[in-house]
Design an enzyme around this catalytic site. Structure first.
Site, PDB file in Angstrom:
ATOM      1  N   GLY A  86       0.814  -1.215   0.000  1.00  0.00           N
ATOM      2  CA  GLY A  86       0.000   0.000   0.000  1.00  0.00           C
ATOM      3  C   GLY A  86       0.845   1.261   0.000  1.00  0.00           C
ATOM      4  O   GLY A  86       0.361   2.341  -0.313  1.00  0.00           O
ATOM      5  N   ARG A  87       2.088   1.119   0.418  1.00  0.00           N
ATOM      6  CA  ARG A  87       2.974   2.298   0.401  1.00  0.00           C
ATOM      7  C   ARG A  87       4.370   1.897  -0.032  1.00  0.00           C
ATOM      8  O   ARG A  87       5.354   2.529   0.341  1.00  0.00           O
ATOM      9  CB  ARG A  87       3.012   2.947   1.780  1.00  0.00           C
ATOM     10  CG  ARG A  87       3.681   2.039   2.744  1.00  0.00           C
ATOM     11  CD  ARG A  87       3.923   2.444   4.064  1.00  0.00           C
ATOM     12  NE  ARG A  87       3.797   1.180   4.798  1.00  0.00           N
ATOM     13  CZ  ARG A  87       4.122   0.976   6.016  1.00  0.00           C
ATOM     14  NH1 ARG A  87       4.588   1.939   6.702  1.00  0.00           N
ATOM     15  NH2 ARG A  87       3.991  -0.201   6.565  1.00  0.00           N
ATOM     16  N   LYS A 109       9.847   2.517  -0.146  1.00  0.00           N
ATOM     17  CA  LYS A 109       8.777   2.471   0.849  1.00  0.00           C
ATOM     18  C   LYS A 109       8.384   3.914   1.165  1.00  0.00           C
ATOM     19  O   LYS A 109       9.245   4.703   1.573  1.00  0.00           O
ATOM     20  CB  LYS A 109       9.327   1.773   2.104  1.00  0.00           C
ATOM     21  CG  LYS A 109       8.292   0.981   2.867  1.00  0.00           C
ATOM     22  CD  LYS A 109       8.940   0.161   3.954  1.00  0.00           C
ATOM     23  CE  LYS A 109       7.946  -0.170   5.052  1.00  0.00           C
ATOM     24  NZ  LYS A 109       8.548  -0.934   6.132  1.00  0.00           N
ATOM     25  N   ASP A 139      -2.385   6.820   2.681  1.00  0.00           N
ATOM     26  CA  ASP A 139      -1.881   7.819   1.731  1.00  0.00           C
ATOM     27  C   ASP A 139      -0.682   7.320   0.931  1.00  0.00           C
ATOM     28  O   ASP A 139      -0.154   8.027   0.073  1.00  0.00           O
ATOM     29  CB  ASP A 139      -1.510   9.118   2.466  1.00  0.00           C
ATOM     30  CG  ASP A 139      -0.455   8.900   3.546  1.00  0.00           C
ATOM     31  OD1 ASP A 139       0.049   7.752   3.674  1.00  0.00           O
ATOM     32  OD2 ASP A 139      -0.130   9.861   4.254  1.00  0.00           O
ATOM     33  N   ARG A 179      14.802  -0.009   0.203  1.00  0.00           N
ATOM     34  CA  ARG A 179      15.084  -1.279   0.876  1.00  0.00           C
ATOM     35  C   ARG A 179      15.606  -2.309  -0.115  1.00  0.00           C
ATOM     36  O   ARG A 179      15.136  -2.406  -1.243  1.00  0.00           O
ATOM     37  CB  ARG A 179      13.775  -1.755   1.498  1.00  0.00           C
ATOM     38  CG  ARG A 179      13.849  -3.059   2.211  1.00  0.00           C
ATOM     39  CD  ARG A 179      12.763  -3.153   3.245  1.00  0.00           C
ATOM     40  NE  ARG A 179      11.456  -3.506   2.685  1.00  0.00           N
ATOM     41  CZ  ARG A 179      10.370  -3.677   3.431  1.00  0.00           C
ATOM     42  NH1 ARG A 179      10.418  -3.506   4.740  1.00  0.00           N
ATOM     43  NH2 ARG A 179       9.232  -4.000   2.879  1.00  0.00           N
ATOM     44  N   ARG A 216       6.076 -13.012   1.226  1.00  0.00           N
ATOM     45  CA  ARG A 216       5.705 -13.198   2.619  1.00  0.00           C
ATOM     46  C   ARG A 216       4.830 -14.439   2.777  1.00  0.00           C
ATOM     47  O   ARG A 216       4.277 -14.932   1.775  1.00  0.00           O
ATOM     48  CB  ARG A 216       4.892 -11.974   3.085  1.00  0.00           C
ATOM     49  CG  ARG A 216       5.622 -10.659   2.836  1.00  0.00           C
ATOM     50  CD  ARG A 216       4.656  -9.543   2.406  1.00  0.00           C
ATOM     51  NE  ARG A 216       5.395  -8.385   1.895  1.00  0.00           N
ATOM     52  CZ  ARG A 216       5.878  -7.407   2.645  1.00  0.00           C
ATOM     53  NH1 ARG A 216       5.645  -7.412   3.930  1.00  0.00           N
ATOM     54  NH2 ARG A 216       6.566  -6.418   2.120  1.00  0.00           N
ATOM     55  N   ASP A 249       1.819 -11.208   7.197  1.00  0.00           N
ATOM     56  CA  ASP A 249       2.260 -10.370   6.071  1.00  0.00           C
ATOM     57  C   ASP A 249       3.627  -9.733   6.353  1.00  0.00           C
ATOM     58  O   ASP A 249       4.195  -9.108   5.466  1.00  0.00           O
ATOM     59  CB  ASP A 249       1.230  -9.284   5.752  1.00  0.00           C
ATOM     60  CG  ASP A 249       0.860  -8.449   6.963  1.00  0.00           C
ATOM     61  OD1 ASP A 249       0.370  -9.022   7.949  1.00  0.00           O
ATOM     62  OD2 ASP A 249       1.085  -7.219   6.934  1.00  0.00           O
ATOM     63  N   ASN A 250       4.126  -9.897   7.563  1.00  0.00           N
ATOM     64  CA  ASN A 250       5.447  -9.350   7.887  1.00  0.00           C
ATOM     65  C   ASN A 250       6.486 -10.452   8.087  1.00  0.00           C
ATOM     66  O   ASN A 250       7.517 -10.230   8.714  1.00  0.00           O
ATOM     67  CB  ASN A 250       5.362  -8.475   9.145  1.00  0.00           C
ATOM     68  CG  ASN A 250       4.553  -7.211   8.910  1.00  0.00           C
ATOM     69  OD1 ASN A 250       4.452  -6.747   7.777  1.00  0.00           O
ATOM     70  ND2 ASN A 250       3.966  -6.670   9.954  1.00  0.00           N
TER      71      ASN A 250
HETATM   72  P1  AMP Z   1       2.639  -2.911   7.856  1.00  0.00           P
HETATM   73  O1  AMP Z   1       2.425  -1.863   8.883  1.00  0.00           O
HETATM   74  O2  AMP Z   1       3.885  -2.705   7.088  1.00  0.00           O
HETATM   75  O3  AMP Z   1       2.582  -4.295   8.354  1.00  0.00           O
HETATM   76  O4  AMP Z   1       1.462  -2.708   6.805  1.00  0.00           O
HETATM   77  C1  AMP Z   1       0.228  -3.384   6.834  1.00  0.00           C
HETATM   78  C2  AMP Z   1      -0.549  -3.042   5.580  1.00  0.00           C
HETATM   79  O5  AMP Z   1      -0.951  -1.670   5.589  1.00  0.00           O
HETATM   80  C3  AMP Z   1       0.213  -3.237   4.285  1.00  0.00           C
HETATM   81  O6  AMP Z   1      -0.661  -3.701   3.307  1.00  0.00           O
HETATM   82  C4  AMP Z   1       0.698  -1.845   3.971  1.00  0.00           C
HETATM   83  O7  AMP Z   1       0.946  -1.667   2.601  1.00  0.00           O
HETATM   84  C5  AMP Z   1      -0.487  -1.011   4.426  1.00  0.00           C
HETATM   85  N1  AMP Z   1      -0.082   0.362   4.790  1.00  0.00           N
HETATM   86  C6  AMP Z   1       0.629   0.737   5.851  1.00  0.00           C
HETATM   87  N2  AMP Z   1       0.823   2.064   5.855  1.00  0.00           N
HETATM   88  C7  AMP Z   1       0.214   2.559   4.756  1.00  0.00           C
HETATM   89  C8  AMP Z   1       0.049   3.857   4.196  1.00  0.00           C
HETATM   90  N3  AMP Z   1       0.553   4.937   4.762  1.00  0.00           N
HETATM   91  N4  AMP Z   1      -0.637   3.952   3.044  1.00  0.00           N
HETATM   92  C9  AMP Z   1      -1.159   2.875   2.458  1.00  0.00           C
HETATM   93  N5  AMP Z   1      -1.048   1.622   2.929  1.00  0.00           N
HETATM   94  C10 AMP Z   1      -0.378   1.457   4.068  1.00  0.00           C
HETATM   95 MG    MG Z   2       4.208  -4.957   6.580  1.00  0.00          MG
END
Ligand code: AMP
Ligand code: MG
Length: 502
Positions: free
Chosen positions: A108-109, A129, A141, A193, A200, A269-270
């Site tokens: 998502g980002r 990222k 966003d 990165r 994953r 997912d992590n």
């Molecule tokens: P994470 O915090 O990296 O484990 O992210 C969990 C999910 O939320 C993933 O699909 C990320 O791509 C999405 N995500 C986290 N932050 C954002 C952001 N600012 N905008 C869009 N998607 C996000």
């Molecule tokens: Mg993640």
């Protein structure tokens, strides 16, 4: 393998103004079916400013560091312009977040620019990222605040220097934009990165959740070819794949724990199937030891506490194995028993690694009773002793120093004496001191230091960030100029929670 021919593949015409080939890309993931990702271009940022390029890493990837630091390089690192040969994609994935399944997450980002090689010929993903919205952004966003960029840079590079399998930091850029977060309006950043891959457990779950057996098979074959080539020749490659991922995760989690590291958000997912530590969100190294220690502001139930990590690791691996059941055997019972046999190896492998690492940290020969490890940890917890400092000072004692500096960590001389005489009876410090030095770092990225570096960065001052990164490049060495970074936080410096800040 057709995926791995180097250089024979020609990228489709790009929208970007390409000047000269600076990076040799070979984008195998972008050759998988279109439902595996979304193709897109990076979004422009207003006035990006380079904070740091990881020069050593750039060199090992044969990327000119001068170019990376040039206007054109920063245009790539900030997501303003994709370089020649890149094929930007956002990868699809699903995941269990704090136990609840989300069938679609995805980048998502983040934006995968493509795959590159290091000087040894190993393949890596190059990913941005925080570079903007993607079809997987949902309500987000697509951006990142500068804080998480600073944290991931410091911690992932420290982990690499500590010898832990991890994604790496190639660069950090201040985006010149502000992003809106719970804490208010914050300066934004983009992180570059490098990872063995970004596949994953949740990537497998994406196809499993859609009953897309063909997708699961393609992904499994891809992972075998890219990470576990030895599995291809085994009698049941998918069973071997599960076994290899189980082993990699068991080793990784044991290593985290031996350093007092808490990942913080071990959602499926992590969890990278390559066995690298990935997605440094609200992670932390413990100061005072406690097995139920958590820092993550979003981990209200302490699901991902230090001591829960092996159980969660196995839970995540079980989710992984589940997705491969249909590939293991046409007979459902046989598939289940193959998966179970692979998963059953986790406990022994983890225990083996964990005990081995703590034996080394304590300077214990294999004849010493294993109970001494748990007794020591129990004592550290009840005495609230700083984990890193304890092992560091014990190493100094093993090297011949007096035990004075070690004993002052304990509340009472008597408590210390009791433990110490027991340790001295069992340990073999004379012969194991050099091993202890390599298992017990002098420097870890302490949370309060990271927090100070983040707050300074928000004020436009990156000196603390640079100093931390420089110091942590040699965590096992005595570096007098960085002695102040060894200390645990003062009461007023203690950080109780870390935030995703996403
Ligand atoms: P994470 O915090 O990296 O484990 O992210 C969990 C999910 O939320 C993933 O699909 C990320 O791509 C999405 N995500 C986290 N932050 C954002 C952001 N600012 N905008 C869009 N998607 C996000
Ligand atoms: Mg993640």
């Amino acid at each position: 393998m057709f995926l791995y021919g180097r250089g024979h593949w020609v990228s489709p015409s790009c929208n970007f103004l390409a000047v000269k080939v600076r990076i040799n890309f070979d984008n195998t993931y972008a050759r998988l079916p279109e439902r595996f990702y979304a193709r897109l271009a990076p979004a422009s940022l207003s006035v990006p400013k380079l904070i740091r390029v990881n020069r050593g890493l750039a060199e090992s990837l044969s990327i000119s560091r001068d170019w990376l630091e040039s206007e054109e390089g920063v245009a790539m690192l900030s997501g303003n312009q994709a370089p020649e040969g890149a094929e930007p994609i956002a990868q699809a994935y699903a995941g269990h977040q704090f136990g609840g399944f989300v069938p679609q997450l995805g980048d998502g980002r983040a934006l995968l620019l493509g795959e590159i090689f290091d000087t040894k010929g190993d393949r890596f993903d190059l990913q941005l990222k925080g570079s903007g919205r993607t079809p997987f952004s949902r309500q987000g966003d697509g951006k990142s605040a500068l804080g998480p960029v600073i944290r991931e840079y410091i911690v992932s590079e420290a982990m690499a220097a500590l010898g832990v399998p991890t994604t790496r930091a190639l660069a950090a850029v201040a985006s010149g934009e502000t992003v809106l977060r719970a804490e208010g309006s914050l300066p934004g950043g983009v992180f570059t990165r490098i990872a063995a891959s970004h596949i994953r457990v949740g990537t497998f779950q994406y196809y499993y959740a859609r009953n897309d057996l063909e997708g699961t098979r393609l992904l499994a074959d891809y992972v075998i070819a890219r990470h576990y080539a030895e599995a291809a020749d085994s009698s049941n490659p998918y069973r071997t794949l599960i076994g290899s991922v189980v082993k990699a995760q068991a080793d990784l989690i044991a290593q985290w724990m031996s350093l007092g590291f808490i990942h913080g958000v071990m959602n499926t997912d992590n969890i990278a199937v390559s066995g690298e530590t990935i997605d440094y969100g609200p992670c932390a190294f413990m100061d005072a030891f406690h097995p139920q220690c958590v820092f993550s502001s979003i981990d209200r139930d302490a699901r991902y506490a230090w001591g829960n990590q092996p159980d969660i690791g196995l839970w995540n691996l079980t989710r992984f194995a589940e997705t491969l059941l249909p590939l293991l055997s046409e007979d459902a019972e046989e598939a289940k028993s193959l998966a179970e046999s692979a998963l059953s190896q986790f406990s022994d492998r983890f225990a083996d690694q964990y005990i081995g690492r703590f034996r080394t940290k304590l300077g214990l020969p294999s004849s010493a009773p294993v109970t001494l490890i748990q007794d020591t940890l129990d004592l550290l917890a009840s005495e609230k002793i700083d984990f890193t400092l304890f092992f560091r000072r014990l190493t100094q004692v093993a090297g011949g120093d007096s035990h004075q500096d070690l004993s002052v960590l304990f509340s009472e001389e008597e408590v210390f004496e009791k433990w110490f005489s027991n340790w001295r009876k069992e340990a073999d410090p004379g012969n194991r001191c050099s091993e202890m030095r390599l298992a017990n770092p002098i420097l870890i990225p302490r949370n309060h230091r990271i927090e100070q570096a983040i707050q300074a960065a928000y004020r436009g001052d990156y000196s603390l960030f640079h100093r931390l990164v420089d110091a942590l490049a040699n965590p096992f060495d005595e570096q007098t100029e960085y002695e102040d970074l060894e200390s645990p936080p003062l009461p007023e410096e203690v950080v109780h929670e870390t935030f995703c800040g996403t």
